[in-house]
Design a protein around this motif. Structure first.
Motif, PDB file in Angstrom:
ATOM      1  N   HIS A 175       0.827  -1.208   0.000  1.00  8.51           N
ATOM      2  CA  HIS A 175       0.000   0.000   0.000  1.00  8.51           C
ATOM      3  C   HIS A 175       0.860   1.256   0.000  1.00  8.51           C
ATOM      4  CE1 HIS A 175      -3.354   2.612   0.805  1.00  8.51           C
ATOM      5  NE2 HIS A 175      -2.716   3.118   1.831  1.00  8.51           N
ATOM      6  N   ARG A 176       0.483   2.180  -0.840  1.00 12.41           N
ATOM      7  CA  ARG A 176       1.158   3.481  -0.883  1.00 12.41           C
ATOM      8  C   ARG A 176       0.182   4.540  -0.408  1.00 12.41           C
ATOM      9  NH1 ARG A 176       5.944   3.621  -3.643  1.00 12.41           N
ATOM     10  NH2 ARG A 176       6.388   1.810  -4.875  1.00 12.41           N
ATOM     11  N   GLY A 177       0.678   5.511   0.316  1.00  8.56           N
ATOM     12  CA  GLY A 177      -0.167   6.612   0.765  1.00  8.56           C
ATOM     13  C   GLY A 177      -0.629   6.407   2.198  1.00  8.56           C
ATOM     14  N   PRO A 178      -1.317   7.429   2.727  1.00 10.06           N
ATOM     15  CA  PRO A 178      -1.741   7.365   4.125  1.00 10.06           C
ATOM     16  C   PRO A 178      -2.898   6.387   4.319  1.00 10.06           C
ATOM     17  CG  PRO A 178      -2.613   9.326   3.079  1.00 10.06           C
ATOM     18  CD  PRO A 178      -1.700   8.668   2.076  1.00 10.06           C
ATOM     19  N   SER A 179      -3.004   5.874   5.552  1.00  2.50           N
ATOM     20  CA  SER A 179      -4.125   4.997   5.889  1.00  2.50           C
ATOM     21  C   SER A 179      -5.394   5.832   5.989  1.00  2.50           C
ATOM     22  CB  SER A 179      -3.878   4.301   7.225  1.00  2.50           C
ATOM     23  OG  SER A 179      -2.746   3.490   7.125  1.00  2.50           O
ATOM     24  N   ARG A 180      -6.506   5.212   5.648  1.00  2.00           N
ATOM     25  CA  ARG A 180      -7.795   5.899   5.735  1.00  2.00           C
ATOM     26  C   ARG A 180      -8.717   5.050   6.583  1.00  2.00           C
ATOM     27  NH1 ARG A 180      -5.990   6.818   0.573  1.00  2.00           N
ATOM     28  NH2 ARG A 180      -5.845   8.981  -0.027  1.00  2.00           N
ATOM     29  N   LEU A 181      -9.262   5.652   7.633  1.00  2.00           N
ATOM     30  CA  LEU A 181     -10.189   4.941   8.490  1.00  2.00           C
ATOM     31  C   LEU A 181     -11.594   5.064   7.922  1.00  2.00           C
ATOM     32  CD1 LEU A 181      -8.838   6.036  11.981  1.00  2.00           C
ATOM     33  CD2 LEU A 181      -8.368   3.933  10.732  1.00  2.00           C
ATOM     34  N   LEU A 182     -12.338   3.984   7.970  1.00  2.00           N
ATOM     35  CA  LEU A 182     -13.715   3.980   7.491  1.00  2.00           C
ATOM     36  C   LEU A 182     -14.652   3.999   8.687  1.00  2.00           C
ATOM     37  CD1 LEU A 182     -13.363   1.283   4.707  1.00  2.00           C
ATOM     38  CD2 LEU A 182     -13.402   3.766   4.441  1.00  2.00           C
ATOM     39  N   PRO A 183     -15.839   4.586   8.540  1.00  2.26           N
ATOM     40  CA  PRO A 183     -16.789   4.605   9.663  1.00  2.26           C
ATOM     41  C   PRO A 183     -17.273   3.198  10.001  1.00  2.26           C
ATOM     42  CG  PRO A 183     -17.824   5.413   7.656  1.00  2.26           C
ATOM     43  CD  PRO A 183     -16.370   5.211   7.343  1.00  2.26           C
ATOM     44  N   VAL A 184     -17.602   2.993  11.263  1.00  2.00           N
ATOM     45  CA  VAL A 184     -18.146   1.731  11.724  1.00  2.00           C
ATOM     46  C   VAL A 184     -19.658   1.825  11.614  1.00  2.00           C
ATOM     47  CG1 VAL A 184     -18.368   0.149  13.687  1.00  2.00           C
ATOM     48  CG2 VAL A 184     -16.212   1.377  13.288  1.00  2.00           C
ATOM     49  N   LEU A 185     -20.276   0.823  10.999  1.00  2.41           N
ATOM     50  CA  LEU A 185     -21.731   0.846  10.842  1.00  2.41           C
ATOM     51  C   LEU A 185     -22.416   0.923  12.193  1.00  2.41           C
ATOM     52  CD1 LEU A 185     -22.190  -1.834   8.032  1.00  2.41           C
ATOM     53  CD2 LEU A 185     -22.321   0.643   7.809  1.00  2.41           C
ATOM     54  N   GLY A 186     -23.377   1.821  12.307  1.00  2.61           N
ATOM     55  CA  GLY A 186     -24.143   1.964  13.542  1.00  2.61           C
ATOM     56  C   GLY A 186     -23.534   2.942  14.532  1.00  2.61           C
ATOM     57  N   VAL A 187     -22.333   3.424  14.291  1.00  2.00           N
ATOM     58  CA  VAL A 187     -21.696   4.390  15.196  1.00  2.00           C
ATOM     59  C   VAL A 187     -21.752   5.750  14.506  1.00  2.00           C
ATOM     60  CG1 VAL A 187     -19.557   5.042  16.364  1.00  2.00           C
ATOM     61  CG2 VAL A 187     -20.188   2.630  16.153  1.00  2.00           C
ATOM     62  N   PRO A 188     -22.388   6.735  15.135  1.00  5.00           N
ATOM     63  CA  PRO A 188     -22.496   8.056  14.488  1.00  5.00           C
ATOM     64  C   PRO A 188     -21.128   8.732  14.388  1.00  5.00           C
ATOM     65  CG  PRO A 188     -23.344   8.137  16.725  1.00  5.00           C
ATOM     66  CD  PRO A 188     -23.012   6.703  16.439  1.00  5.00           C
ATOM     67  N   LEU A 189     -20.957   9.495  13.310  1.00  3.54           N
ATOM     68  CA  LEU A 189     -19.723  10.247  13.102  1.00  3.54           C
ATOM     69  C   LEU A 189     -19.694  11.464  14.037  1.00  3.54           C
ATOM     70  CD1 LEU A 189     -19.569  10.185   9.207  1.00  3.54           C
ATOM     71  CD2 LEU A 189     -18.159   8.890  10.786  1.00  3.54           C
ATOM     72  N   PRO A 190     -18.529  11.838  14.544  1.00  3.11           N
ATOM     73  CA  PRO A 190     -18.439  13.028  15.389  1.00  3.11           C
ATOM     74  C   PRO A 190     -18.741  14.274  14.566  1.00  3.11           C
ATOM     75  CG  PRO A 190     -16.251  12.115  14.966  1.00  3.11           C
ATOM     76  CD  PRO A 190     -17.259  11.185  14.364  1.00  3.11           C
ATOM     77  N   LYS A 191     -19.317  15.266  15.255  1.00  2.00           N
ATOM     78  CA  LYS A 191     -19.667  16.519  14.551  1.00  2.00           C
ATOM     79  C   LYS A 191     -18.626  17.561  14.732  1.00  2.00           C
ATOM     80  CE  LYS A 191     -24.474  15.527  14.703  1.00  2.00           C
ATOM     81  NZ  LYS A 191     -25.784  15.916  14.913  1.00  2.00           N
TER      82      LYS A 191
END
Length: 191
Positions: A175-191
């Motif tokens: 893998h090249r480039g920075p890691s990207r975190l994906l949202p967890v289903l059912g957990v709301p994203l921070p505002k």
């Protein structure tokens, strides 16, 4: 008496044929676990690139259509002359010498039927040496490369079959480039 026996045999034959026709289809067939000469699966056992941290792949693996056909039976990795060349996995050096004027090091990988090859390399190991993953086996030779710039040709074989050496490396190492975190289903994203 003979007619009675033939009638009974014919009855059994008809019954057997009917059972054959109504039998369920066999379950899916699985190939044997022992690799064959045409097995192209490769375990991701590599722990390091042969040169550098994430070298540029100057030319990728292009399997030939036939045994003597055109193709590229390995990958070319950008590397400056004199850079250390490391074995990607533990093994035993099966060759360290010159082939057609180029320095070559080949390593039979431990616990597999695979062999990696690095060229052009000025070898720092001898045939028969046991090497660990990441151990230096030589340096990039300043001449003898088929690239427009200095590079290391890294090959992989199982028997007489050439395979993609990049398949030895785990995905996280490719893998090249920075890691990207994906949202967890059912957990709301921070505002």
């Amino acid at each position: 008496m003979r007619a009675k026996r033939c009638g009974r045999c014919a009855g059994w034959l008809v019954l057997g044929f009917l059972l054959f026709l109504t039998a369920p289809a066999p379950t899916s067939w699985s190939p044997p676990l022992t690799p064959t000469a045409t097995d192209t699966s490769v375990p991701a056992i590599g722990r390091t690139w042969p040169v550098g941290v994430r070298p540029a792949v100057l030319r990728g693996w292009e399997p030939p259509a036939t045994v003597y056909g055109r193709g590229h039976r390995g990958v070319d990795l950008a590397a400056p002359a004199g850079a250390p060349v490391r074995t990607v996995a533990a093994g035993r050096v099966s060759f360290a010498g010159r082939v057609a004027g180029k320095g070559v090091v080949s390593v039979e990988l431990t616990g597999t039927d695979l062999r990696t090859t690095y060229e052009p390399v000025t070898a720092s190991v001898e045939k028969g040496a046991e090497v660990e993953a990441g151990e230096v086996v030589g340096t990039v030779a300043p001449t003898g490369s088929h690239c427009t710039t200095t590079c290391v040709h890294w090959g992989l074989r199982r028997g007489e079959t050439y395979l993609d050496p990049l398949s030895l490396l785990p995905p996280w190492l490719l893998h090249r480039g920075p890691s990207r975190l994906l949202p967890v289903l059912g957990v709301p994203l921070p505002k």
